[in-house]
Design a protein around this motif. Structure first.
Motif, short mmCIF file in Angstrom:
data_model
loop_
_atom_site.label_atom_id
_atom_site.label_comp_id
_atom_site.label_asym_id
_atom_site.label_seq_id
_atom_site.Cartn_x
_atom_site.Cartn_y
_atom_site.Cartn_z
N PRO A 1 34.44 47.08 58.02
CA PRO A 1 35.25 48.17 57.46
C PRO A 1 36.40 48.63 58.35
N HIS A 2 36.19 48.65 59.66
CA HIS A 2 37.23 49.18 60.55
C HIS A 2 38.37 48.21 60.79
N LEU A 3 38.25 46.96 60.32
CA LEU A 3 39.30 45.97 60.53
C LEU A 3 40.05 45.61 59.25
N VAL A 4 39.61 46.10 58.12
CA VAL A 4 40.14 45.60 56.86
C VAL A 4 41.52 46.15 56.52
N GLU A 5 41.81 47.39 56.89
CA GLU A 5 43.06 48.01 56.43
C GLU A 5 44.29 47.29 56.96
N ASN A 6 44.31 47.02 58.25
CA ASN A 6 45.46 46.31 58.83
C ASN A 6 45.55 44.87 58.33
N ALA A 7 44.40 44.27 58.02
CA ALA A 7 44.42 42.93 57.44
C ALA A 7 45.10 42.95 56.07
N ARG A 8 44.80 43.97 55.28
CA ARG A 8 45.46 44.11 53.98
C ARG A 8 46.97 44.27 54.15
N SER A 9 47.37 45.06 55.12
CA SER A 9 48.80 45.28 55.34
C SER A 9 49.51 44.01 55.75
N ARG A 10 48.92 43.25 56.67
CA ARG A 10 49.52 41.99 57.09
C ARG A 10 49.60 41.02 55.91
N HIS A 11 48.53 40.95 55.14
CA HIS A 11 48.52 40.09 53.94
C HIS A 11 49.66 40.48 52.99
N MET A 12 49.85 41.77 52.78
CA MET A 12 50.90 42.24 51.88
C MET A 12 52.29 41.89 52.41
N LEU A 13 52.49 42.04 53.72
CA LEU A 13 53.78 41.76 54.31
C LEU A 13 54.11 40.27 54.29
N VAL A 14 53.09 39.42 54.43
CA VAL A 14 53.32 37.97 54.47
C VAL A 14 53.42 37.38 53.07
N ASN A 15 52.53 37.80 52.17
CA ASN A 15 52.41 37.15 50.86
C ASN A 15 52.72 38.05 49.67
N VAL A 16 52.79 39.33 49.86
CA VAL A 16 52.84 40.33 48.79
C VAL A 16 51.52 40.33 48.04
N ALA A 17 51.22 39.21 47.38
CA ALA A 17 49.96 39.06 46.63
C ALA A 17 49.73 37.58 46.37
N GLY A 18 48.57 37.28 45.84
CA GLY A 18 48.26 35.91 45.47
C GLY A 18 48.52 35.66 43.99
N SER A 19 48.20 34.46 43.54
CA SER A 19 48.43 34.08 42.15
C SER A 19 47.45 34.78 41.22
N ARG A 20 47.97 35.52 40.27
CA ARG A 20 47.11 36.24 39.32
C ARG A 20 46.38 35.28 38.38
N PRO A 21 47.05 34.31 37.75
CA PRO A 21 46.32 33.38 36.87
C PRO A 21 45.24 32.59 37.60
N ALA A 22 45.54 32.16 38.82
CA ALA A 22 44.55 31.40 39.58
C ALA A 22 43.32 32.24 39.87
N GLN A 23 43.52 33.51 40.24
CA GLN A 23 42.38 34.38 40.52
C GLN A 23 41.56 34.62 39.26
N TYR A 24 42.22 34.78 38.14
CA TYR A 24 41.51 35.00 36.88
C TYR A 24 40.67 33.78 36.53
N ALA A 25 41.26 32.59 36.67
CA ALA A 25 40.53 31.36 36.34
C ALA A 25 39.32 31.17 37.27
N VAL A 26 39.49 31.49 38.54
CA VAL A 26 38.37 31.40 39.49
C VAL A 26 37.26 32.37 39.09
N LEU A 27 37.64 33.58 38.72
CA LEU A 27 36.64 34.57 38.30
C LEU A 27 35.83 34.06 37.12
N ARG A 28 36.51 33.50 36.13
CA ARG A 28 35.78 32.99 34.97
C ARG A 28 34.87 31.83 35.36
#
Length: 366
Positions: free
Chosen positions: A235-262
């Motif tokens: 828990p104490h390491l996740v927030e900055n990891a999210r920020s770095r992820h957002m700065l590098v990638n913004v986000a991942g592929s929405r359709p790919a994540q949906y297909a993986v979930l299904r």
């Protein structure tokens, strides 16, 4: 700062330009089918409203993160969806170094070559702990190598390139060493569904604020091109990891994540069992041919790879190119994985032509 391009790309390009037919045994791209539910998910997504074609939440689709959290026994807020396991490992190593507890990353030898590259990119320094002949890691050696400068210990089980699967005691001790030195164990578990030994143990089994687990669906669902991975942070390491992820990638592929979930929700254990059985058959076929060729080799306990050593034929890039030209088989040079396997070659068993490749190698080296 200079970055070295991994040898994978050079070997793949060389094989593709060869003047003869070549069996590609370079990269870990599964040749078997993804789950049908994954294809169904993609078809379904094509008909969604336009708002579903826009940015997803940066940390990943909430439903996918909840599914992963439930399966891994963690809180959903600890899970960040990443651009494959590659980004997950990058984020984990970055968080370890950002704690200012040292600049050293402890790696194994042999090593998956992207780990040293990421260490350089993040401004860390590499140190290595040698695995034994079977690829197993002795925790006593890791403890002896660790120091106050150790920011992270990176472990990969099932292992690329050796195929070793670390037993529960090894993982427990690696977590304990990370705690002892106030370091972070980065446990890369991307091949967890390809445990042929029955003894794979996740680092998540041991409750600790000193371990980050990384994974992806690239191998388990045979979708390396989808780039859907994840990391589970304390828990104490996740927030900055999210920020770095957002700065590098913004986000991942929405359709790919949906297909993986299904696919996760609708794919039963038989899918994974079939693929493990296929891999086990290929291991037997390939190692039988290596026996015929008089080679020394590692019998993998998991993952996709066999390392082999042929007498008088060290695992250099030059010899890999020679093998492409003269035998029609493309593997990876052992020198790509560190000092201890320079005499070896690594072959990925993710091709339906494993038997043909085995016959070519046996003929070439007989």
């Amino acid at each position: 700062m200079e970055y070295e391009t991994p040898l994978f790309f050079h070997v793949m390009e060389y094989a593709a330009q060869a003047d003869r037919d070549v069996v590609d045994m370079v990269s870990g791209n599964p040749d078997w089918e993804p789950p049908e539910a994954l294809r169904d998910g993609l078809r379904e997504y094509a008909d969604f409203d336009p708002d579903r074609f826009q940015y997803p939440p940066s940390a990943g689709l909430r439903e996918l993160r909840e599914e992963i959290a439930a399966r891994r026994g963690v809180d959903v807020e600890q899970v960040v969806i990443t651009n494959g396991a590659g980004e997950a490992n990058y984020l984990a190593m970055a968080r370890a170094l950002e704690r200012d507890r040292g600049r050293e990353i402890l790696l194994t030898d042999p090593v998956y070559s992207y780990y040293p590259g990421k260490t350089t990119m993040l401004g860390g320094t590499q140190s290595y702990v040698a695995a034994d002949e079977e690829g197993q890691l002795d925790p006593a050696d890791v403890r002896a190598a660790a120091s106050e400068e150790t920011a992270a210990i990176v472990a990969n089980s099932p292992n690329n390139p050796t195929g070793a699967v670390y037993p529960e005691e090894t993982i427990r001790e690696l977590v304990a060493i990370a705690e002892e030195y106030d370091a972070i164990l980065v446990s890369d578990e991307v091949y967890d569904h390809y445990d042929l030994s029955g003894r794979f143990t996740s680092a998540l089994r041991f409750d600790s604020d000193h371990r980050i687990v990384t994974n992806a669906f690239s191998k388990s669902l045979a979708i390396t091109g989808f780039r859907v991975g994840y990391a589970v942070f304390p828990p104490h390491l996740v927030e900055n990891a999210r920020s770095r992820h957002m700065l590098v990638n913004v986000a991942g592929s929405r359709p790919a994540q949906y297909a993986v979930l299904r696919a996760l929700r609708e794919t039963g254990p038989d899918y994974y069992e079939r693929n493990r059985a296929l891999l086990a058959d290929r291991v037997e076929t390939f190692t039988d041919a290596l026996d015929a060729a008089g080679a020394e080799y590692t019998t993998p306990q998991g993952a996709f790879y066999v390392m082999a050593r042929f007498d008088g034929y060290p695992g250099t890039l030059e010899n890999v190119e020679k093998l492409v030209d003269e035998a029609g088989v493309a593997g990876m040079p052992g020198e790509a994985f560190g000092d201890s396997r320079r005499d070896w070659l690594r072959f990925a068993l993710v091709t339906p032509r494993v038997e043909e490749a085995a016959d070519r190698l046996a003929s070439y080296f007989e």
